[in-house]
Design an enzyme around this catalytic site. Structure first.
Site, PDB file in Angstrom:
ATOM      1  N   GLU A 167       0.846  -1.203   0.000  1.00  0.00           N
ATOM      2  CA  GLU A 167       0.000   0.000   0.000  1.00  0.00           C
ATOM      3  C   GLU A 167       0.871   1.239   0.000  1.00  0.00           C
ATOM      4  O   GLU A 167       0.577   2.233  -0.665  1.00  0.00           O
ATOM      5  CB  GLU A 167      -0.921   0.014   1.233  1.00  0.00           C
ATOM      6  CG  GLU A 167      -1.924   1.174   1.267  1.00  0.00           C
ATOM      7  CD  GLU A 167      -1.413   2.471   1.899  1.00  0.00           C
ATOM      8  OE1 GLU A 167      -2.113   3.488   1.805  1.00  0.00           O
ATOM      9  OE2 GLU A 167      -0.314   2.464   2.498  1.00  0.00           O
ATOM     10  N   ASP A 196      -7.174   1.965   7.964  1.00  0.00           N
ATOM     11  CA  ASP A 196      -5.774   2.346   7.792  1.00  0.00           C
ATOM     12  C   ASP A 196      -5.498   3.471   8.781  1.00  0.00           C
ATOM     13  O   ASP A 196      -5.985   4.591   8.603  1.00  0.00           O
ATOM     14  CB  ASP A 196      -5.556   2.810   6.343  1.00  0.00           C
ATOM     15  CG  ASP A 196      -4.096   3.141   6.041  1.00  0.00           C
ATOM     16  OD1 ASP A 196      -3.258   3.021   6.950  1.00  0.00           O
ATOM     17  OD2 ASP A 196      -3.813   3.523   4.889  1.00  0.00           O
ATOM     18  N   ASP A 297      -9.295   0.959  20.900  1.00  0.00           N
ATOM     19  CA  ASP A 297     -10.415   0.203  21.470  1.00  0.00           C
ATOM     20  C   ASP A 297     -11.730   0.577  20.784  1.00  0.00           C
ATOM     21  O   ASP A 297     -12.468  -0.285  20.298  1.00  0.00           O
ATOM     22  CB  ASP A 297     -10.481   0.505  22.971  1.00  0.00           C
ATOM     23  CG  ASP A 297     -11.452  -0.410  23.700  1.00  0.00           C
ATOM     24  OD1 ASP A 297     -11.923  -1.400  23.114  1.00  0.00           O
ATOM     25  OD2 ASP A 297     -11.748  -0.115  24.883  1.00  0.00           O
TER      26      ASP A 297
HETATM   27  N1  TRP Z   1      -1.408   4.843   4.730  1.00  0.00           N
HETATM   28  C1  TRP Z   1      -1.953   6.103   4.359  1.00  0.00           C
HETATM   29  C2  TRP Z   1      -0.867   6.894   3.647  1.00  0.00           C
HETATM   30  O1  TRP Z   1       0.289   6.690   3.918  1.00  0.00           O
HETATM   31  C3  TRP Z   1      -2.409   6.882   5.559  1.00  0.00           C
HETATM   32  C4  TRP Z   1      -3.350   7.919   5.222  1.00  0.00           C
HETATM   33  C5  TRP Z   1      -3.108   9.210   4.974  1.00  0.00           C
HETATM   34  C6  TRP Z   1      -4.717   7.725   5.103  1.00  0.00           C
HETATM   35  N2  TRP Z   1      -4.250   9.850   4.716  1.00  0.00           N
HETATM   36  C7  TRP Z   1      -5.257   8.987   4.786  1.00  0.00           C
HETATM   37  C8  TRP Z   1      -5.560   6.628   5.252  1.00  0.00           C
HETATM   38  C9  TRP Z   1      -6.614   9.113   4.604  1.00  0.00           C
HETATM   39  C10 TRP Z   1      -6.906   6.774   5.062  1.00  0.00           C
HETATM   40  C11 TRP Z   1      -7.435   8.028   4.744  1.00  0.00           C
HETATM   41  O2  TRP Z   1      -1.161   7.702   2.800  1.00  0.00           O
HETATM   42 ZN    ZN Z   2       1.267   5.013   5.336  1.00  0.00          ZN
END
Ligand code: TRP
Ligand code: ZN
Ligand code: CA
Length: 434
Positions: A167, A196, A297
């Site tokens: 990802e 995420d 949580d």
């Molecule tokens: N893993 C994502 C990234 O590195 C984290 C992230 C940033 C994210 N902005 C987001 C996840 C908005 C969900 C929605 O970009």
């Molecule tokens: Zn990230």
């Protein structure tokens, strides 16, 4: 199939059962006979995070694509799911010259034509162990999957969990999965829920603003806890839900914030400080110390709540259907004819999106002008004349803003054939009131 707000219609062959239907709608999951989601143990979720931290520590400090710590993370999650009775599949792909892995876990049973899917990326960046980003989402869906198994949950819909690779390199694993899913399989996914970063140390409570039913499911959960939420705006499309959304699959998800700074208004709302939601975002300090337990949580419980609620298959309250299936022949290039239904037992006005079911058999549908005529004579054009539309038949459901019309009374479908030669008949006309 998707999870958009939709009421099930009930074929009542034009009869009115308003009185019988009133009060038949269950008010709670319990009344509907649906098991409520279990409380997810944050201690268990934290144990998974500790295990992911150990994997990173033993493998050069990260769990990134192409590094040993990533494959070890996959093996760790897979072993738990296999032991719990999931059917697991490791999907491999190649990116940047190295093998990447997605882990897919299906819970046997449920309607495989209606799949509720939850996913989280399992890879970290190379600079750190990736415990909030995204051990948190990975561990929460893992513990939810294990809770499904412990509960022996048998949802109406089919459950699928996924842990994505790469990802951090641009949604690579989830895009690979979606691209390799035949369109018939894509169509079976009722919704995809993405998690995420759900344990940020200075957390906000953000809900993705995508599919309305998924969004409401999360918002209702937090409202029940008395925790205010906001719409996620820190980069829509920045996580794996984008891979699904891009092909038209309904999506939703939760997020507690990354590098953006929490405003003072947000501090008022949620506590914490006017600093980054996650000061260790993409850094070596994204360790087990970089987690807010309360956020982890609450969000883990919200994950389980959404998965249970969206898969349980409670039937939405039935609509009231008024239908006329008597054939009415349409004279060629002649006068308008109508098919009517008598609507009774509805209080107040018609809805702003009244479904109007039209079934007309015709050998050149462009000839036809089709209108809905309200009880007071107001005309709503459903389909204009078109000399070029040579296709057969008009078989569709139009949505009409009929909110200025009183519902009760005689509604008509009016059809006129305006060109010579091709002919047909009205086969059916149906109105569905909420
Ligand atoms: N893993 C994502 C990234 O590195 C984290 C992230 C940033 C994210 N902005 C987001 C996840 C908005 C969900 C929605 O970009
Ligand atoms: Zn990230
Ligand atoms: Ca004609």
């Amino acid at each position: 199939m998707n999870l958009s707000v939709r009421r099930r219609t009930l074929a009542l062959a034009g009869t009115v059962l308003a009185g019988l239907l009133a009060g038949a709608v269950p008010a709670t999951a319990e009344e509907a006979g649906v098991a409520a989601a279990p409380d997810i143990s944050v201690a268990n979720v934290k144990q998974h995070l500790a295990d992911l931290q150990s994997i990173a520590t033993a493998n050069g400090g990260n769990r990134a694509h192409g590094r040993a710590g990533y494959k070890a993370s996959i093996d760790f999650v897979k072993a738990k799911l296999d032991a719990a009775g999931f059917t697991t599949t490791v999907q491999t792909f190649t990116y940047n010259g190295t093998t990447g892995y997605n882990l897919i876990a299906d819970w046997p049973g449920g309607d495989t034509n209606q799949v509720v899917m939850a996913g989280a990326h399992l890879d970290s960046v190379t600079s750190g162990p990736g415990i909030n980003d995204n051990g948190s989402g990975s561990a929460a869906i893992l513990e939810t999957a294990l809770a499904v198994s412990r509960a022996g949950y048998q949802p109406a819909k089919h459950l699928r969990f996924a842990w994505w690779g790469a990802e951090e390199l641009g949604l690579v694993g989830s895009r690979y999965y979606v691209n390799n899913l035949p369109s018939t399989e894509r169509a079976k996914i009722s919704g995809y829920l993405n998690f995420d970063m759900i344990g940020s140390p200075n957390p906000g409570y953000f809900v993705y603003d995508d599919d309305p039913v998924i969004e409401k499911t999360f918002k209702d959960y937090f409202a029940g806890l008395g925790v205010p939420t906001e719409i996620e705006t820190e980069g829509d499309g920045r996580s794996d839900h984008a891979s699904f959304k891009n092909v038209g699959i309904p999506v939703g998800g939760l997020f507690t914030g990354a590098s953006r700074t929490k405003t003072s208004a947000q501090v008022q709302k949620w506590g914490g400080t006017t600093t980054a939601f996650d000061r260790c975002y993409h850094s070596s300090c994204d360790t087990t110390a970089n987690i807010n337990d309360t956020a982890l949580d609450r969000n883990s419980d919200a994950v389980a709540h959404a998965i249970w609620t969206l898969s349980s298959g409670t039937t939405p309250p039935p609509g009231k259907v008024f239908e006329n299936t008597t054939d009415v022949s349409i004279p060629d290039n002649g006068a308008a004819v109508t098919s009517s239904v008598a609507v009774t037992g509805i209080t107040g006005n018609a809805p702003s999106s009244l479904p109007v079911g039209v079934d007309i058999i015709h050998t050149w549908r462009g000839d036809l002008v089709v209108d809905l005529v309200a009880p007071d004579g107001t005309v709503y054009n459903l389909k204009p004349y078109s000399s070029s539309d040579s296709a057969d038949n008009v078989q569709t459901t139009y949505s009409v803003n009929a909110s200025s019309e009183v519902a009760n009374g005689t509604w008509r479908l009016r059809v006129q054939d305006r060109a010579a030669q091709d002919t047909g008949y009205i086969n059916g006309f149906k109105l569905t009131f909420p």
